[in-house]
Design a protein around this motif. Structure first.
Motif, PDB file in Angstrom:
ATOM      1  N   ARG A   6       0.836  -1.214   0.000  1.00 39.30           N
ATOM      2  CA  ARG A   6       0.000   0.000   0.000  1.00 39.30           C
ATOM      3  C   ARG A   6       0.866   1.257   0.000  1.00 39.30           C
ATOM      4  O   ARG A   6       0.604   2.214  -0.742  1.00 39.30           O
ATOM      5  CB  ARG A   6      -0.924  -0.014   1.213  1.00 39.30           C
ATOM      6  CG  ARG A   6      -1.883   1.154   1.261  1.00 39.30           C
ATOM      7  CD  ARG A   6      -2.980   0.938   2.279  1.00 39.30           C
ATOM      8  NE  ARG A   6      -2.467   0.628   3.604  1.00 39.30           N
ATOM      9  CZ  ARG A   6      -2.546  -0.559   4.185  1.00 39.30           C
ATOM     10  NH1 ARG A   6      -3.124  -1.577   3.547  1.00 39.30           N
ATOM     11  NH2 ARG A   6      -2.054  -0.767   5.395  1.00 39.30           N
ATOM     12  N   SER A   7       1.917   1.248   0.802  1.00 40.01           N
ATOM     13  CA  SER A   7       2.832   2.386   0.841  1.00 40.01           C
ATOM     14  C   SER A   7       3.525   2.574  -0.503  1.00 40.01           C
ATOM     15  O   SER A   7       3.694   3.710  -0.977  1.00 40.01           O
ATOM     16  CB  SER A   7       3.872   2.175   1.946  1.00 40.01           C
ATOM     17  OG  SER A   7       4.863   3.171   1.909  1.00 40.01           O
ATOM     18  N   GLU A   8       3.915   1.492  -1.125  1.00 40.18           N
ATOM     19  CA  GLU A   8       4.601   1.560  -2.409  1.00 40.18           C
ATOM     20  C   GLU A   8       3.676   2.092  -3.497  1.00 40.18           C
ATOM     21  O   GLU A   8       4.096   2.862  -4.368  1.00 40.18           O
ATOM     22  CB  GLU A   8       5.128   0.179  -2.800  1.00 40.18           C
ATOM     23  CG  GLU A   8       6.043   0.169  -3.994  1.00 40.18           C
ATOM     24  CD  GLU A   8       7.260   1.064  -3.824  1.00 40.18           C
ATOM     25  OE1 GLU A   8       7.651   1.705  -4.808  1.00 40.18           O
ATOM     26  OE2 GLU A   8       7.807   1.108  -2.708  1.00 40.18           O
ATOM     27  N   LEU A   9       2.420   1.702  -3.455  1.00 42.94           N
ATOM     28  CA  LEU A   9       1.453   2.183  -4.445  1.00 42.94           C
ATOM     29  C   LEU A   9       1.300   3.703  -4.350  1.00 42.94           C
ATOM     30  O   LEU A   9       1.245   4.399  -5.377  1.00 42.94           O
ATOM     31  CB  LEU A   9       0.107   1.504  -4.220  1.00 42.94           C
ATOM     32  CG  LEU A   9      -0.999   1.851  -5.224  1.00 42.94           C
ATOM     33  CD1 LEU A   9      -0.602   1.410  -6.633  1.00 42.94           C
ATOM     34  CD2 LEU A   9      -2.316   1.190  -4.809  1.00 42.94           C
ATOM     35  N   ILE A  10       1.273   4.219  -3.135  1.00 39.92           N
ATOM     36  CA  ILE A  10       1.176   5.673  -2.939  1.00 39.92           C
ATOM     37  C   ILE A  10       2.407   6.360  -3.512  1.00 39.92           C
ATOM     38  O   ILE A  10       2.306   7.395  -4.190  1.00 39.92           O
ATOM     39  CB  ILE A  10       1.022   5.996  -1.442  1.00 39.92           C
ATOM     40  CG1 ILE A  10      -0.329   5.469  -0.926  1.00 39.92           C
ATOM     41  CG2 ILE A  10       1.121   7.501  -1.203  1.00 39.92           C
ATOM     42  CD1 ILE A  10      -0.490   5.572   0.581  1.00 39.92           C
ATOM     43  N   ILE A  94       8.009  -8.969  -2.176  1.00 41.16           N
ATOM     44  CA  ILE A  94       6.671  -9.114  -2.749  1.00 41.16           C
ATOM     45  C   ILE A  94       5.859  -7.834  -2.543  1.00 41.16           C
ATOM     46  O   ILE A  94       5.170  -7.360  -3.456  1.00 41.16           O
ATOM     47  CB  ILE A  94       5.937 -10.323  -2.131  1.00 41.16           C
ATOM     48  CG1 ILE A  94       6.608 -11.632  -2.562  1.00 41.16           C
ATOM     49  CG2 ILE A  94       4.465 -10.343  -2.560  1.00 41.16           C
ATOM     50  CD1 ILE A  94       6.084 -12.855  -1.851  1.00 41.16           C
ATOM     51  N   GLY A  95       5.960  -7.265  -1.360  1.00 40.06           N
ATOM     52  CA  GLY A  95       5.237  -6.027  -1.079  1.00 40.06           C
ATOM     53  C   GLY A  95       5.664  -4.891  -1.978  1.00 40.06           C
ATOM     54  O   GLY A  95       4.834  -4.079  -2.419  1.00 40.06           O
ATOM     55  N   LEU A  96       6.968  -4.819  -2.286  1.00 36.79           N
ATOM     56  CA  LEU A  96       7.477  -3.735  -3.126  1.00 36.79           C
ATOM     57  C   LEU A  96       7.101  -3.901  -4.596  1.00 36.79           C
ATOM     58  O   LEU A  96       6.853  -2.914  -5.294  1.00 36.79           O
ATOM     59  CB  LEU A  96       9.000  -3.639  -2.991  1.00 36.79           C
ATOM     60  CG  LEU A  96       9.523  -3.118  -1.643  1.00 36.79           C
ATOM     61  CD1 LEU A  96      11.037  -3.245  -1.567  1.00 36.79           C
ATOM     62  CD2 LEU A  96       9.117  -1.658  -1.441  1.00 36.79           C
ATOM     63  N   VAL A  97       7.078  -5.140  -5.086  1.00 35.69           N
ATOM     64  CA  VAL A  97       6.799  -5.341  -6.516  1.00 35.69           C
ATOM     65  C   VAL A  97       5.322  -5.613  -6.800  1.00 35.69           C
ATOM     66  O   VAL A  97       4.912  -5.570  -7.970  1.00 35.69           O
ATOM     67  CB  VAL A  97       7.653  -6.503  -7.086  1.00 35.69           C
ATOM     68  CG1 VAL A  97       9.130  -6.250  -6.851  1.00 35.69           C
ATOM     69  CG2 VAL A  97       7.243  -7.849  -6.511  1.00 35.69           C
ATOM     70  N   PRO A  99       2.443  -3.811  -6.241  1.00 34.44           N
ATOM     71  CA  PRO A  99       1.681  -2.755  -6.927  1.00 34.44           C
ATOM     72  C   PRO A  99       2.051  -2.626  -8.400  1.00 34.44           C
ATOM     73  O   PRO A  99       1.175  -2.471  -9.259  1.00 34.44           O
ATOM     74  CB  PRO A  99       2.050  -1.489  -6.144  1.00 34.44           C
ATOM     75  CG  PRO A  99       2.487  -1.972  -4.805  1.00 34.44           C
ATOM     76  CD  PRO A  99       3.162  -3.275  -5.069  1.00 34.44           C
ATOM     77  N   VAL A 100       3.345  -2.680  -8.690  1.00 32.73           N
ATOM     78  CA  VAL A 100       3.803  -2.588 -10.083  1.00 32.73           C
ATOM     79  C   VAL A 100       3.236  -3.745 -10.900  1.00 32.73           C
ATOM     80  O   VAL A 100       2.780  -3.566 -12.039  1.00 32.73           O
ATOM     81  CB  VAL A 100       5.339  -2.601 -10.141  1.00 32.73           C
ATOM     82  CG1 VAL A 100       5.829  -2.622 -11.574  1.00 32.73           C
ATOM     83  CG2 VAL A 100       5.902  -1.393  -9.408  1.00 32.73           C
ATOM     84  N   SER A 101       3.244  -4.936 -10.315  1.00 31.26           N
ATOM     85  CA  SER A 101       2.748  -6.115 -11.019  1.00 31.26           C
ATOM     86  C   SER A 101       1.253  -6.007 -11.296  1.00 31.26           C
ATOM     87  O   SER A 101       0.786  -6.332 -12.399  1.00 31.26           O
ATOM     88  CB  SER A 101       3.042  -7.376 -10.199  1.00 31.26           C
ATOM     89  OG  SER A 101       4.429  -7.518  -9.939  1.00 31.26           O
ATOM     90  N   VAL A 102       0.487  -5.554 -10.310  1.00 28.99           N
ATOM     91  CA  VAL A 102      -0.957  -5.415 -10.488  1.00 28.99           C
ATOM     92  C   VAL A 102      -1.268  -4.378 -11.566  1.00 28.99           C
ATOM     93  O   VAL A 102      -2.140  -4.588 -12.423  1.00 28.99           O
ATOM     94  CB  VAL A 102      -1.631  -5.038  -9.150  1.00 28.99           C
ATOM     95  CG1 VAL A 102      -3.100  -4.676  -9.373  1.00 28.99           C
ATOM     96  CG2 VAL A 102      -1.515  -6.183  -8.163  1.00 28.99           C
ATOM     97  N   ILE A 103      -0.552  -3.259 -11.532  1.00 31.63           N
ATOM     98  CA  ILE A 103      -0.762  -2.221 -12.550  1.00 31.63           C
ATOM     99  C   ILE A 103      -0.476  -2.780 -13.947  1.00 31.63           C
ATOM    100  O   ILE A 103      -1.221  -2.530 -14.907  1.00 31.63           O
ATOM    101  CB  ILE A 103       0.128  -0.997 -12.262  1.00 31.63           C
ATOM    102  CG1 ILE A 103      -0.362  -0.267 -11.006  1.00 31.63           C
ATOM    103  CG2 ILE A 103       0.128  -0.037 -13.450  1.00 31.63           C
ATOM    104  CD1 ILE A 103       0.557   0.845 -10.538  1.00 31.63           C
TER     105      ILE A 103
END
Length: 239
Positions: A6-10, A94-97, A99-103
């Protein structure tokens, strides 16, 4: 893992340069290929355009962005601070990548849906999804490996070029020329088998069992990239 994601997505949506590379460039390229689809068809037919769309998103929205994000978080010592928390190393990555993967997944789904609406549905949707998953896993693993030798987000603009442009180049090479010549070479280079699998899934006419054999080289590159990532990835800035 989820708080990290969530933090990475922001952070992604606050970074204009990442947004341009992650969203605008692939969207512009996709618009061009879809609009020019009749002129660009090669031996791979419409499946070639589908493969180029998949690798355009995979190369820029996924691979290059993962390398840039991890290099930036390492440079600011964010990776080091995360390791002092209760989160495990896999959970941090996993947490860091994520958001990028979902986008990237959402982008490729939208682009292929638009492409299918104007040119006709793919012959085998399940096989197409399988091909995309395999290609994205390969590019994600290669992103982790490349991040290991990338010391800054600025350097990522250079270190990501060979694989980013190479993946799209391979997709174009196979889509235009086909696989009648140099078949095994084209299948063994990174992205070659995945490109052929996307083409088979979109155009049809190839037995599913024969197409699934193309997963082997792609998953082999996943293993190679994971081994390289384990060898070269660093949690603190390189000196």
């Amino acid at each position: 893992m989820l708080p990290i994601a969530r933090s990475e997505l922001i952070q992604i949506f606050r970074n204009r340069s990442v947004l341009i590379a992650n969203l605008l460039m692939p969207a512009a390229a996709a618009a061009f290929f879809i609009y020019s689809r009749d002129l660009l068809e090669g031996a791979g037919g419409l499946g070639y355009i589908g493969a180029v769309l998949v690798f355009t998103v995979g190369a820029f929205s996924l691979y290059a962005t993962v390398v840039t994000v991890l290099a930036a978080r390492r440079q600011t010592l964010f990776l080091k601070r995360l390791r002092s928390t209760a989160a495990s190393d896999p959970a941090i990555l996993i947490g860091l990548v994520l958001p990028v993967s979902v986008i990237a997944v959402v982008q490729v789904a939208v682009m292929l849906t638009v492409f299918a609406a104007v040119s006709g549905r793919p012959s085998d949707v399940v096989l197409l999804v399988t091909a995309i998953v395999a290609a994205f896993l390969m590019l994600l693993a290669l992103g982790l490996a490349t991040a290991g030798v990338t010391s800054s987000p600025e350097q990522a603009q250079v270190t990501t070029l060979p694989i980013s442009l190479g993946a799209i180049g391979v997709a174009s090479w196979i889509g235009i020329a086909g696989t009648a010549d140099l078949t095994w070479l084209k299948r063994l280079v990174p992205g070659g088998s995945a490109t052929e699998l996307v083409i088979d899934a979109w155009n049809g006419g190839v037995p599913v069992a024969d197409s699934l054999l193309l997963l082997g080289p792609t998953l082999g590159w996943v293993v190679v990239a994971v081994v390289l990532a384990a060898r070269f990835f660093r949690w603190e800035p390189r000196r």
